[in-house]
Design an enzyme around this catalytic site. Structure first.
Site, mmCIF file in Angstrom:
data_model
loop_
_atom_site.group_PDB
_atom_site.id
_atom_site.type_symbol
_atom_site.label_atom_id
_atom_site.label_comp_id
_atom_site.label_asym_id
_atom_site.label_seq_id
_atom_site.Cartn_x
_atom_site.Cartn_y
_atom_site.Cartn_z
ATOM 1 N N HIS A 51 0.845 -1.194 0.000
ATOM 2 C CA HIS A 51 0.000 0.000 0.000
ATOM 3 C C HIS A 51 0.885 1.251 0.000
ATOM 4 O O HIS A 51 2.048 1.213 0.388
ATOM 5 C CB HIS A 51 -0.922 -0.024 1.216
ATOM 6 C CG HIS A 51 -2.046 -1.016 1.076
ATOM 7 N ND1 HIS A 51 -3.061 -1.133 1.975
ATOM 8 C CD2 HIS A 51 -2.302 -1.933 0.097
ATOM 9 C CE1 HIS A 51 -3.918 -2.079 1.576
ATOM 10 N NE2 HIS A 51 -3.468 -2.581 0.433
ATOM 11 N N GLU A 53 1.174 3.964 1.751
ATOM 12 C CA GLU A 53 1.813 4.416 2.998
ATOM 13 C C GLU A 53 3.060 3.593 3.278
ATOM 14 O O GLU A 53 4.106 4.115 3.690
ATOM 15 C CB GLU A 53 0.847 4.252 4.188
ATOM 16 C CG GLU A 53 -0.460 5.015 4.068
ATOM 17 C CD GLU A 53 -1.575 4.193 3.433
ATOM 18 O OE1 GLU A 53 -1.326 3.517 2.417
ATOM 19 O OE2 GLU A 53 -2.709 4.242 3.930
ATOM 20 N N SER A 168 -15.362 4.232 -42.199
ATOM 21 C CA SER A 168 -15.192 4.970 -40.943
ATOM 22 C C SER A 168 -13.725 5.200 -40.584
ATOM 23 O O SER A 168 -13.428 5.792 -39.550
ATOM 24 C CB SER A 168 -15.861 4.198 -39.810
ATOM 25 O OG SER A 168 -15.213 2.963 -39.620
ATOM 26 N N TRP A 170 -10.243 6.939 -41.361
ATOM 27 C CA TRP A 170 -10.457 7.334 -39.976
ATOM 28 C C TRP A 170 -11.197 8.652 -39.958
ATOM 29 O O TRP A 170 -10.945 9.505 -40.806
ATOM 30 C CB TRP A 170 -9.120 7.477 -39.239
ATOM 31 C CG TRP A 170 -8.356 6.194 -39.180
ATOM 32 C CD1 TRP A 170 -7.285 5.839 -39.922
ATOM 33 C CD2 TRP A 170 -8.610 5.086 -38.297
ATOM 34 N NE1 TRP A 170 -6.842 4.577 -39.575
ATOM 35 C CE2 TRP A 170 -7.649 4.107 -38.582
ATOM 36 C CE3 TRP A 170 -9.564 4.831 -37.306
ATOM 37 C CZ2 TRP A 170 -7.597 2.873 -37.913
ATOM 38 C CZ3 TRP A 170 -9.512 3.618 -36.641
ATOM 39 C CH2 TRP A 170 -8.525 2.659 -36.951
ATOM 40 N N THR A 196 -18.435 -4.718 -33.749
ATOM 41 C CA THR A 196 -17.194 -3.971 -33.951
ATOM 42 C C THR A 196 -16.033 -4.922 -34.263
ATOM 43 O O THR A 196 -15.180 -4.618 -35.104
ATOM 44 C CB THR A 196 -16.879 -3.109 -32.702
ATOM 45 O OG1 THR A 196 -17.943 -2.186 -32.522
ATOM 46 C CG2 THR A 196 -15.579 -2.348 -32.843
ATOM 47 N N ASP A 200 -14.314 -4.051 -37.680
ATOM 48 C CA ASP A 200 -13.036 -3.312 -37.596
ATOM 49 C C ASP A 200 -11.838 -4.171 -37.214
ATOM 50 O O ASP A 200 -10.705 -3.697 -37.307
ATOM 51 C CB ASP A 200 -13.140 -2.184 -36.547
ATOM 52 C CG ASP A 200 -14.173 -1.133 -36.924
ATOM 53 O OD1 ASP A 200 -14.573 -1.120 -38.098
ATOM 54 O OD2 ASP A 200 -14.574 -0.362 -36.040
ATOM 55 N N LEU A 269 -24.535 -1.305 -29.180
ATOM 56 C CA LEU A 269 -24.247 -1.649 -27.786
ATOM 57 C C LEU A 269 -24.244 -0.398 -26.908
ATOM 58 O O LEU A 269 -24.784 -0.401 -25.798
ATOM 59 C CB LEU A 269 -22.887 -2.380 -27.701
ATOM 60 C CG LEU A 269 -22.434 -2.813 -26.320
ATOM 61 C CD1 LEU A 269 -23.446 -3.739 -25.657
ATOM 62 C CD2 LEU A 269 -21.071 -3.514 -26.403
HETATM 63 C C1 AOF Z 1 -4.450 2.058 2.067
HETATM 64 N N1 AOF Z 1 -3.440 2.295 1.190
HETATM 65 O O1 AOF Z 1 -2.448 2.046 -0.779
HETATM 66 C C2 AOF Z 1 -4.521 1.005 -0.444
HETATM 67 C C3 AOF Z 1 -5.600 0.789 0.466
HETATM 68 O O2 AOF Z 1 -6.256 -6.659 -0.165
HETATM 69 P P1 AOF Z 1 -5.417 -5.531 0.274
HETATM 70 O O3 AOF Z 1 -4.585 -5.835 1.472
HETATM 71 O O4 AOF Z 1 -4.572 -4.952 -0.825
HETATM 72 O O5 AOF Z 1 -6.417 -4.358 0.761
HETATM 73 C C4 AOF Z 1 -7.265 -3.736 -0.140
HETATM 74 C C5 AOF Z 1 -8.135 -2.719 0.571
HETATM 75 O O6 AOF Z 1 -7.319 -1.814 1.328
HETATM 76 C C6 AOF Z 1 -8.897 -1.861 -0.423
HETATM 77 O O7 AOF Z 1 -10.157 -2.384 -0.734
HETATM 78 C C7 AOF Z 1 -8.996 -0.545 0.314
HETATM 79 O O8 AOF Z 1 -10.041 -0.562 1.244
HETATM 80 C C8 AOF Z 1 -7.663 -0.485 1.035
HETATM 81 N N2 AOF Z 1 -6.646 0.054 0.096
HETATM 82 N N3 AOF Z 1 -5.524 1.355 1.682
HETATM 83 O O9 AOF Z 1 -4.389 2.502 3.222
HETATM 84 C C9 AOF Z 1 -3.435 1.802 -0.029
HETATM 85 N N4 AOF Z 1 -4.533 0.458 -1.684
HETATM 86 ZN ZN ZN Z 2 -3.266 -0.132 3.685
#
Ligand code: AOF
Ligand code: ZN
Length: 332
Positions: A51, A53, A168, A170, A196, A200, A269
C-alpha cells in the site's frame, strides 16, 4: 477550505495517478511523508503490491520524529494481501496523519479511529473532492456493485461514426487516436460488441509501449468471434460475454476485479448501455467535418419531446490536434 496540507495532498494525488490501471480491484492511492517544515521526505503510491503508505515508509527506512504522512485515502485497518497501514504508521512513529477520503470498504475501514486511539493526530477531508473523483471507479464498485463505464466515441461534428457505405477509417486524427491509446491504459477492461470485432478487427490494446499487463478485452454479443481476429491474440486476456445480459456482464467483470471499463463500441451496444443506465461518462472525440447522412453514434432512445432529453455535464474539454475532445458525465 484550504489547509496547510493542500500542496502535499496535490502531490499525493499526482502520485496516486501513476497507479492507474495497475491496482487491479484496489483503489489508486498516493502518499507523501513530510517533515515539520513541510519538506518532502518520501513518496509512495499503490501499484498493486504494498500500500502507498508502506511504500513511503519503506523508502525512508527510519522516519524522523515529528513527521506527517499525507495520504489520499484513509489508511486501512485490516490484514488483506498486505498488513494494516495503521500499524505500519504507528510502528514508524509518525506523529500526524492527513487523509482525503474515508475508506468506504467495510473490511478496511476504521483506520482513523485506530490511529487516534494510538495518540496520533488525524486530519481528514483535505481535497476530498478530487480524491473521490480519482477513485470514482473503485467507489462505483463498492457503492453500486458495478464497474464505472466510460463510453468512447469518435465522430464527426454532426455525431456520425461512419458514412452511409460503412466507411469509418479514420474520422478522427492520429493525435486523437494516440490519446485514446493512452486512455485505454487507465481502464481495467476495454469493451466492444461483436459487431465492432467483425467490422473493424480491433486489437483493444493500449499502444503506449508500456511493459505491463494489458487491460482485459471484453466482447459482448451472440455472434462468434472469427478465428484469426486480433482480439484473440496473446497480448491480453479475452472475455466473451454471449448474449445481451448486462447483469451477467457485470458479474463477470466484478469477478475479474474490473473497476473501470472503456467502452469502444458502436451505436448498438452503446445505445443499449445508455438505455440500461450503465454509461456513467462519455469521452467524445469530434472531427471538424460533416457527413450529413450516415450512422449516428447514438440510436433511438425513445425520446419524443424535449422534456425527456438525456442531459450530461461537461467535465473537461480541449482541442487535440484538429479535433475537439469532450469528457462528460451523465446527469448533473
Ligand atoms: C491504504 N493504502 O495504498 C490502499 C488501500 O487486499 P489488500 O490488502 O490490498 O487491501 C485492499 C483494501 O485496502 C482496499 O479495498 C482498500 O479498502 C484499502 N486500500 N488502503 O491505506 C493503499 N490500496
Ligand atoms: Zn493499507
Amino acid at each position: 477550505m484550504s489547509t496547510d496540507y493542500d500542496d502535499a495532498m496535490r502531490h499525493a494525488l499526482s502520485l496516486a495517478l501513476r497507479g492507474e490501471g495497475r491496482t487491479g480491484s484496489n483503489p489508486i492511492v498516493g502518499a507523501v511523508i513530510i517533515d515539520s517544515d513541510g519538506q518532502l521526505l518520501a513518496e509512495g503510491f499503490h501499484a498493486g503490491g504494498d500500500h502507498a503508505e508502506v511504500v513511503a515508509i519503506k523508502a525512508l527506512g527510519k522516519v524522523p520524529a515529528g513527521s506527517t504522512i499525507v495520504v489520499t485515502l484513509e489508511p486501512c485497518n485490516h490484514t488483506g494481501k498486505t498488513g494494516p497501514c495503521t500499524e505500519a504508521i504507528i510502528e514508524a512513529g509518525i506523529g500526524r496523519v492527513v487523509f482525503a477520503v474515508a475508506d468506504p470498504n467495510p473490511t478496511a475501514a476504521g483506520g482513523a479511529q485506530r490511529l487516534r486511539d494510538a495518540g496520533i493526530e488525524v486530519i481528514e477531508g483535505v481535497l476530498s473532492t478530487p480524491a473521490r473523483f480519482f477513485n470514482r471507479a473503485w467507489f462505483s464498485v463498492i457503492e453500486k456493485q458495478r464497474p464505472l463505464f466510460i463510453w468512447k466515441i469518435a465522430a464527426t461534428l454532426d455525431g456520425k461514426t461512419a458514412a452511409a457505405d460503412g466507411s469509418s477509417k479514420w474520422i478522427t486524427s492520429d493525435s486523437s487516436r494516440e490519446f485514446v491509446s493512452l486512455l485505454r491504459r487507465n481502464s481495467d477492461a476495454i469493451m466492444v460488441g461483436t459487431g465492432t470485432v467483425l467490422a473493424d478487427n480491433p486489437t483493444l490494446i493500449p499502444h503506449d509501449g508500456e511493459d505491463v499487463k494489458n487491460p482485459l478485452r471484453v466482447v459482448m454479443g451472440n455472434r462468434d468471434i472469427p478465428a484469426g481476429s486480433s482480439v484473440l491474440d496473446d497480448q491480453a486476456e479475452l472475455l466473451h460475454v454471449r448474449g445481451h445480459d448486462f447483469s451477467a456482464l457485470i458479474s463477470a467483470l466484478l469477478e475479474k476485479g474490473v473497476k473501470q471499463v472503456f467502452v469502444e463500441s458502436g451505436s448498438e451496444l452503446g445505445t443499449a448501455m445508455v438505455e440500461a443506465g450503465l454509461i456513467d461518462e462519455i469521452m467524445l472525440f469530434q472531427a471538424p467535418t460533416l457527413l450529413g447522412g450516415g450512422r449516428s453514434f447514438i440510436g433511438d432512445l425513445g425520446i419524443t419531446t424535449l422534456d425527456q432529453r438525456f442531459d450530461l455535464t461537461v467535465l473537461a474539454t480541449r482541442q487535440i490536434g484538429p479535433d475537439i475532445f469532450t469528457h462528460l458525465k451523465v446527469g448533473a
